[in-house]
Design an enzyme around this catalytic site. Sequence first.
Site, short mmCIF file in Angstrom:
data_model
loop_
_atom_site.label_atom_id
_atom_site.label_comp_id
_atom_site.label_asym_id
_atom_site.label_seq_id
_atom_site.Cartn_x
_atom_site.Cartn_y
_atom_site.Cartn_z
N CYS A 163 22.46 83.47 24.24
CA CYS A 163 23.58 83.08 23.38
C CYS A 163 24.86 82.82 24.15
O CYS A 163 25.04 83.26 25.27
CB CYS A 163 23.87 84.17 22.35
SG CYS A 163 22.48 84.58 21.30
N GLY A 175 22.46 78.13 24.90
CA GLY A 175 21.61 78.19 23.72
C GLY A 175 21.52 76.86 23.02
O GLY A 175 22.55 76.24 22.75
N ASN A 195 25.74 88.30 21.81
CA ASN A 195 24.95 87.80 22.93
C ASN A 195 24.37 89.03 23.64
O ASN A 195 25.12 89.85 24.17
CB ASN A 195 25.83 87.00 23.89
CG ASN A 195 25.12 86.70 25.21
OD1 ASN A 195 23.90 86.60 25.26
ND2 ASN A 195 25.88 86.59 26.28
N GLY A 196 23.06 89.16 23.63
CA GLY A 196 22.46 90.29 24.31
C GLY A 196 21.34 90.91 23.51
O GLY A 196 20.76 90.26 22.63
N TYR A 211 21.67 81.09 37.84
CA TYR A 211 21.25 79.97 36.98
C TYR A 211 22.00 79.84 35.66
O TYR A 211 22.37 78.74 35.26
CB TYR A 211 19.74 80.10 36.69
CG TYR A 211 19.22 79.02 35.77
CD1 TYR A 211 19.02 77.72 36.24
CD2 TYR A 211 18.93 79.29 34.43
CE1 TYR A 211 18.55 76.73 35.39
CE2 TYR A 211 18.46 78.30 33.58
CZ TYR A 211 18.27 77.02 34.06
OH TYR A 211 17.82 76.05 33.23
#
Length: 516
Positions: free
Chosen positions: A29, A59, A133-134, A282
């Site tokens: 996310c 995302g 996010n997570g 990345y």
Amino acid sequence: MTGSQHRKWVGRWTCRQDSGRSDHFRDECGLFGFFDPAARRLDAAKQTYLGLFALQHRGQDSAGIAINNQGSIQCSRNPGLVVEAFTDEVLDQMPGYAAIGHVRYADHGMTAAENAQPMLIKYRSGQIALAINGCLNNHDELRRRLQDAGAIFQTGSAAETLLALLARSRMVSERIEEALEKVAAELSGAYALILMTPGKIVGMRDPLGVRPLCLGRLDDVWLLASESCAIEAIGGHFVRDVCPGEIITLSAAGVQSNRPAEDKNASADRCSERLCLFEYVYFARPDSVLDTVSVQESRYQAGRRLAAEQPVQADLIIGVPDSGLTAALGYAQAGGIPYGQGILKNRYVGRSFILPTPTRREMSVTMKFSALRHAVAGKNIALIDDSLIRGTTIRHLVFLLKQAGAKSVHLRIASPPVLYPCFYGVDTPSQAELPACRMNRRELCGWIGADSLAYLSLDGLRTVTGTSGMGRCSSCFDGTFPAGLPTGQKNRIKVISWLENKPAETDLSSREDAHA
């Protein structure tokens, strides 16, 4: 490798691509928040749209925006890319001086539109919209406890669970920040979140700072984002990273911070000890700065460090488009070897290129990449990539280069071997799908078809990202899992000692320090 063998594994690679699984880790996310303390601007949704567009790499499954319209929160969530989820007409109907937004990459097979975020609830004290996010290690346990107390859930999202916890905690708390602090004490895992009430936007980063979150400013407007590139995309400027465990509030009073007691004397620009290393490898956009470290510079220095650790005799250095290009440039300059383009990527073969038959899917792989014969024929090539996850794309590229006449192809990876899945909000393969877990270096090199294979060391990667010792989360490389493991996963993970001759495996339960 024969032509028939190549076609067989190309078909398998293509099917995996079409099924939504790629040859890279996929971050789950991206978050964005916009708050005008004076409540004069009404373009919060449009600015959040631009911020989410800059975070699209985090995302592509769905996008959502919640706005504050004169004290009433409204939310729009749709599947697809940001440009697919929001038209100009939709944004024109979303006036507001505050907004939070979210882009999502589905994990654990959850691709339904109802799992898109931000999620919004109404409860006795008002409204709360939330995006995360997570991953929460104890999500199942928290949800069962709430269900036993009478809660009803419509989705499988952790955001919905957090909203239920917040609503209950807010009933016995004076402020939403106090409620969030109580809820955070119950959470286990790695996460960053943004929530919005009719009067505030509140952001929080997990106590270890595994997932990123930063603060920015646009004139008198305050911003929160997963990466600094989103702040700069709307003309704002980066102020600082949100500290691990910090709760930060944007309101009519401006910015207020509540840090953990042990952190109150720390400087505002204190770096996280456990930010995910793969953000630098990345995930993050090259123009972002994470915990004071430039992503672009860290990738360039990773290439230089790789050249020092793993030199090669080559005529030409080329990078894998696009994520390996910066490391390849660093490798070439440090090694004194010419850098050039040897692989062409067709940018029109993307996520929406869905083909109905195996034959056409097989064709799409060849259509996505091609080798530049005049650049590589007769040369010893050093091929540089940022990471090696499943290895199928690299295998295809090595085949193309040799088919185009390359004399030899030496593969250099600007990160260590990936030996473990991630449990902290990243879509990753199981250990059974990670070739570095199944094969030693010699076997893996032969399977890929390269003439040699070497990786950047973990110490080297830590150094180029501004840490040493145990800094940063390196779980996918060394299995340390600083935020713990989800229930039931402890005995499913094998500890891998990646040796030259064979992987040595033991049960993770024998390494209590690995998940302390």
